[in-house]
Design an enzyme around this catalytic site. Structure first.
Site, PDB file in Angstrom:
ATOM      1  CE1 TYR A 156       8.751   5.171   2.580  1.00 22.84           C
ATOM      2  CE2 TYR A 156       7.838   6.928   2.977  1.00 22.84           C
ATOM      3  CZ  TYR A 156       7.918   5.724   3.072  1.00 22.84           C
ATOM      4  OH  TYR A 156       7.287   5.386   4.496  1.00 22.84           O
TER       5      TYR A 156
ATOM      6  CG  ASN B  74       8.760  -1.874   0.671  1.00 14.48           C
ATOM      7  OD1 ASN B  74       7.695  -2.363   1.748  1.00 14.48           O
ATOM      8  ND2 ASN B  74       8.806  -0.800  -0.023  1.00 14.48           N
TER       9      ASN B  74
ATOM     10  CD  GLU C 291       9.941  -7.911   6.179  1.00 13.75           C
ATOM     11  OE1 GLU C 291      10.708  -9.269   6.636  1.00 13.75           O
ATOM     12  OE2 GLU C 291       9.747  -7.148   7.064  1.00 13.75           O
TER      13      GLU C 291
ATOM     14  NE  ARG D 272       9.192   6.310   8.081  1.00 12.30           N
ATOM     15  CZ  ARG D 272       9.408   5.933   7.438  1.00 12.30           C
ATOM     16  NH1 ARG D 272       8.815   5.312   7.074  1.00 12.30           N
ATOM     17  NH2 ARG D 272       7.557   6.806   7.212  1.00 12.30           N
TER      18      ARG D 272
ATOM     19  CB  ALA E 161       1.353   0.863   6.448  1.00 12.32           C
TER      20      ALA E 161
ATOM     21  NE  ARG F 195       3.989   7.231   1.808  1.00 13.28           N
ATOM     22  CZ  ARG F 195       4.141   5.513   2.241  1.00 13.28           C
ATOM     23  NH1 ARG F 195       4.687   4.048   1.239  1.00 13.28           N
ATOM     24  NH2 ARG F 195       4.467   5.061   3.483  1.00 13.28           N
TER      25      ARG F 195
ATOM     26  CG  HIS G 152      10.914  -2.400   4.870  1.00 13.65           C
ATOM     27  ND1 HIS G 152      10.041  -2.185   4.902  1.00 13.65           N
ATOM     28  CD2 HIS G 152      11.374  -2.993   5.464  1.00 13.65           C
ATOM     29  CE1 HIS G 152       8.642  -3.438   5.188  1.00 13.65           C
ATOM     30  NE2 HIS G 152       9.600  -4.138   5.588  1.00 13.65           N
TER      31      HIS G 152
ATOM     32  N   PRO H 176       1.078  -1.782   0.128  1.00 16.86           N
ATOM     33  CG  PRO H 176       0.021  -1.162   1.649  1.00 16.86           C
ATOM     34  CD  PRO H 176       0.041  -2.197   0.981  1.00 16.86           C
ATOM     35  CG  ASN H 177      -0.276   4.424   0.990  1.00 17.74           C
ATOM     36  OD1 ASN H 177      -1.126   5.086   0.599  1.00 17.74           O
ATOM     37  ND2 ASN H 177      -0.627   3.833   2.628  1.00 17.74           N
TER      38      ASN H 177
HETATM   39  C1  DQA Z   1       8.131   0.895   4.260  1.00 17.30           C
HETATM   40  C2  DQA Z   1       8.072   1.366   5.615  1.00 17.30           C
HETATM   41  C3  DQA Z   1       6.873   1.249   6.412  1.00 17.30           C
HETATM   42  O1  DQA Z   1       6.345   1.777   7.801  1.00 17.30           O
HETATM   43  C4  DQA Z   1       5.692   2.881   5.582  1.00 17.30           C
HETATM   44  O2  DQA Z   1       4.380   2.180   5.818  1.00 17.30           O
HETATM   45  C5  DQA Z   1       5.840   1.592   4.109  1.00 17.30           C
HETATM   46  C6  DQA Z   1       7.164   2.035   3.298  1.00 17.30           C
HETATM   47  C7  DQA Z   1       9.818   1.563   3.628  1.00 17.30           C
HETATM   48  O3  DQA Z   1       9.581   1.102   2.811  1.00 17.30           O
HETATM   49  O4  DQA Z   1      10.468   2.506   3.659  1.00 17.30           O
HETATM   50  O5  DQA Z   1       4.852   2.265   3.578  1.00 17.30           O
HETATM   51  O6  DQA Z   1       8.150  -0.152   3.931  1.00 17.30           O
END
Ligand code: DQA
Length: 141
Positions: A22, A71, A95, A104, A74, A17, A97, A9-10
């Protein structure tokens, strides 16, 4: 090798964003360059904002493909269902990020997914996806 990159998501908004966290590059732009770096391998990209769609995709590729770079955004911090899907499949999952989640908010420090993943790459920006692909391909690839 057949490798799937999954963004949760996102992450469809990468480039727009919170660029201070990012970056300014869209994932589509980054992914084109990544594919060009690995011409001998089949890299495919899937993004969804929906937990069930991510689980369906893990099931779909998770018994035949060679690796998954995930990835989960959240959902990393909330989804027992995605953790169970990773445990259920045979394809190894790396995984990733983009941000260093440990620098954070506290709620980002815990991942339900990490125990079921082959490895975890955190805080190295978009390069984390490339490193995830390299981890699947191995030193000979
Ligand atoms: C994320 C870190 C997560 O906490 C966050 O909700 C994201 C992006 C990252 O790539 O740093 O959506 O996965």
């Amino acid at each position: 090798m057949r490798i799937l990159l999954i963004n949760g998501p996102n992450l469809n908004l990468l480039g727009r964003r919170e660029p201070s966290i990012y970056g300014n590059l869209s994932f589509e732009q980054y992914f084109t360059g990544l594919q060009a770096q690995f011409p001998a391998h089949e890299l495919t990209y899937f993004q969804s904002n929906h937990e069930g769609a991510i689980i369906d995709k893990l099931h779909e590729v998770g018994f035949d493909w060679d690796g998954i770079v995930l990835n989960a955004g959240a959902y990393t911090h909330t989804s027992i269902a995605i953790a169970d899907a990773i445990a259920a499949i045979e394809t190894p999952v790396i995984e990733v990020h983009i941000s260093n989640v440990h620098q954070r908010e506290a709620f980002r420090h815990h991942s339900y997914l990490s125990p079921n993943c082959k490895g975890v790459i955190v805080g190295l920006g978009l390069q984390g996806y490339e490193l995830g692909v390299r981890a699947i391909i191995g030193p000979e690839g």
